[in-house]
Enzyme design. Structure first.
Site, mmCIF file in Angstrom:
data_model
loop_
_atom_site.group_PDB
_atom_site.id
_atom_site.type_symbol
_atom_site.label_atom_id
_atom_site.label_comp_id
_atom_site.label_asym_id
_atom_site.label_seq_id
_atom_site.Cartn_x
_atom_site.Cartn_y
_atom_site.Cartn_z
ATOM 1 N N GLY A 93 13.149 34.353 43.753
ATOM 2 C CA GLY A 93 12.263 35.456 43.719
ATOM 3 C C GLY A 93 11.284 35.159 44.674
ATOM 4 N N GLY A 119 6.823 42.895 47.057
ATOM 5 C CA GLY A 119 5.988 43.446 48.029
ATOM 6 C C GLY A 119 5.060 42.688 48.760
ATOM 7 N N ASP A 128 16.313 30.501 47.752
ATOM 8 C CA ASP A 128 15.900 31.987 47.924
ATOM 9 C C ASP A 128 14.726 32.192 48.907
ATOM 10 O OD1 ASP A 128 15.182 34.504 47.871
ATOM 11 O OD2 ASP A 128 15.197 34.784 45.643
ATOM 12 N N ASN A 148 5.670 46.179 45.293
ATOM 13 C CA ASN A 148 6.860 46.504 44.734
ATOM 14 C C ASN A 148 7.390 45.915 43.425
ATOM 15 O OD1 ASN A 148 6.921 47.829 47.264
ATOM 16 N ND2 ASN A 148 7.950 46.389 48.459
ATOM 17 N N THR A 207 5.668 32.021 62.773
ATOM 18 C CA THR A 207 6.339 31.210 61.699
ATOM 19 C C THR A 207 7.765 31.209 62.375
ATOM 20 O OG1 THR A 207 7.034 33.284 60.445
ATOM 21 C CG2 THR A 207 4.894 32.043 59.847
ATOM 22 N N LEU A 208 8.578 29.992 62.032
ATOM 23 C CA LEU A 208 9.790 29.763 62.546
ATOM 24 C C LEU A 208 10.689 29.121 61.282
ATOM 25 C CD1 LEU A 208 8.484 27.567 65.681
ATOM 26 C CD2 LEU A 208 9.356 30.034 65.635
ATOM 27 N N ALA A 259 1.409 42.211 47.806
ATOM 28 C CA ALA A 259 0.844 41.740 46.559
ATOM 29 C C ALA A 259 1.394 40.311 46.557
ATOM 30 C CB ALA A 259 1.785 42.582 45.501
ATOM 31 N N ASP A 319 5.561 35.472 53.206
ATOM 32 C CA ASP A 319 4.272 35.851 52.424
ATOM 33 C C ASP A 319 3.568 34.671 51.861
ATOM 34 O OD1 ASP A 319 5.088 38.474 52.865
ATOM 35 O OD2 ASP A 319 6.231 38.366 50.920
HETATM 36 O O1 RIB Z 1 8.481 39.653 51.923
HETATM 37 C C1 RIB Z 1 9.338 39.721 50.827
HETATM 38 C C2 RIB Z 1 9.143 41.185 49.996
HETATM 39 O O2 RIB Z 1 9.321 42.143 50.991
HETATM 40 C C3 RIB Z 1 9.681 41.429 48.787
HETATM 41 O O3 RIB Z 1 9.135 40.903 47.789
HETATM 42 C C4 RIB Z 1 9.860 42.653 48.924
HETATM 43 O O4 RIB Z 1 9.282 43.660 47.920
HETATM 44 C C5 RIB Z 1 9.728 43.437 50.249
HETATM 45 O O5 RIB Z 1 8.446 43.991 50.266
#
Ligand code: RIB
Length: 302
Positions: free
Chosen positions: A286, A37, A245, A9, A216-217, A40, A251
């Protein structure tokens, strides 16, 4: 090689004082456009730690699509299996408040058009780990998990955003990785409010689905429960962080866990590396800015 089959995304991010209530209009303190995303992001997290990576997914025929493609390539991620489908790339509209917490609305665009994977045998041939999330389609996720299993790879599903596992090929899955709310939804349970409760829920999910489970916690780290008595169980605590943030923290955790397993680290070691990586990721704005390199992560763990 780690192969991520997932979403890409562009994140359109507003910094706000507090999250808006229904009907409320807020004036933001700032705005940014970041690569994002879940798929990614996880690929980038693993690439920064030094793993050879391939990303399988789709972008639209718009400017965002070209930027997504270029950014992944700049992170040394193989994008040969990144298709262009339809006019629009996926976007996420994100508000981040002063505590670093986020609210996210995803418009899937090309991610929602993914389906069966052509040439899966070739694309997944050298996979050591195959990783998917739930921001694409069940047909796509299942094709990736089954191709990974057929190649003898360790298969992982980050079941985010939260959803039932009913449409997914759990029989081809080795590791289910979720946060506490996602685990609760899948298990039909309350959200665990401490590591002991999460450990119990992880055990229940591991038995129900015959997979290994990691929950995850956030600041409390993560727990895991291996499949059928393998890989043990346990809790790795988090370390305090200056939170800017939280977008992409999960991820980063998942990408680092996949990287560590691809390096044949034990599950305890993999969770330890992943908790530390997630903790570093929240210190910058970010989804990807705070994702650590191997050098930075090793230093933090030392
Ligand atoms: O996990 C965070 C992601 O969730 C963001 O980068 C957004 O694009 C959504 O996919």
């Amino acid at each position: 090689m780690i192969i991520v089959a997932g979403s890409a995304n562009m994140d359109l991010v507003a910094r706000v004082d507090h999250q808006p209530a229904p009907g409320e209009t807020l004036i933001a303190d700032g705005y940014g456009v970041h690569d994002g995303g879940k798929g990614a992001n996880q690929a980038v997290a693993a690439a920064r730690l030094g793993s050879p990576m391939r990303f399988v997914g789709a972008v639209g025929a718009d400017d965002f699509g070209q930027r997504i493609r270029d950014t992944l390539a700049a992170e040394s991620i193989d994008t040969a299996a990144l298709a262009t489908i339809g006019p629009a790339s996926g976007i996420a509209m994100i508000s981040v408040d002063t505590a670093g917490e986020n609210c996210i609305i995803v418009v899937p665009g090309a991610n929602g058009e993914l389906g069966a994977i052509d040439n899966a045998e070739t694309i997944f041939e050298s996979a050591r780990v195959v990783l998917a999330q739930l921001e694409t389609t069940p047909a796509f996720v299942n094709a990736a998990l089954k191709a990974g299993r057929a190649q003898g790879a360790e298969t992982m599903l980050n079941a985010a955003p939260a959803a039932s596992l009913a449409p997914y090929a759990v029989e081809a899955l080795d590791w289910l990785i979720v946060n506490a709310a996602e685990a609760a939804l899948i298990g039909g349970a309350g959200v665990p409010d401490d590591p002991a409760g999460a450990q119990t829920l992880a055990a229940e999910l591991a038995e129900t689905y015959a997979v290994g489970v990691v929950i995850t916690l956030g600041a409390d780290g993560a727990v895991w429960h291996g499949r059928e008595g393998a890989d043990g169980r346990g809790h790795v605590a988090g370390a305090p962080a200056d939170v800017v943030d939280t977008t992409g923290a999960g991820d980063t955790f998942v990408g680092a866990f996949a990287w560590a397993r691809s390096q044949d680290k034990s599950v305890r070691e993999a969770v330890t590396w992943a908790v530390a990586a997630g903790g570093l990721s929240v210190t910058q704005a970010g989804a990807r800015s705070g994702m650590p390199t191997h050098t930075a992560l090793a230093a933090a763990l030392a």
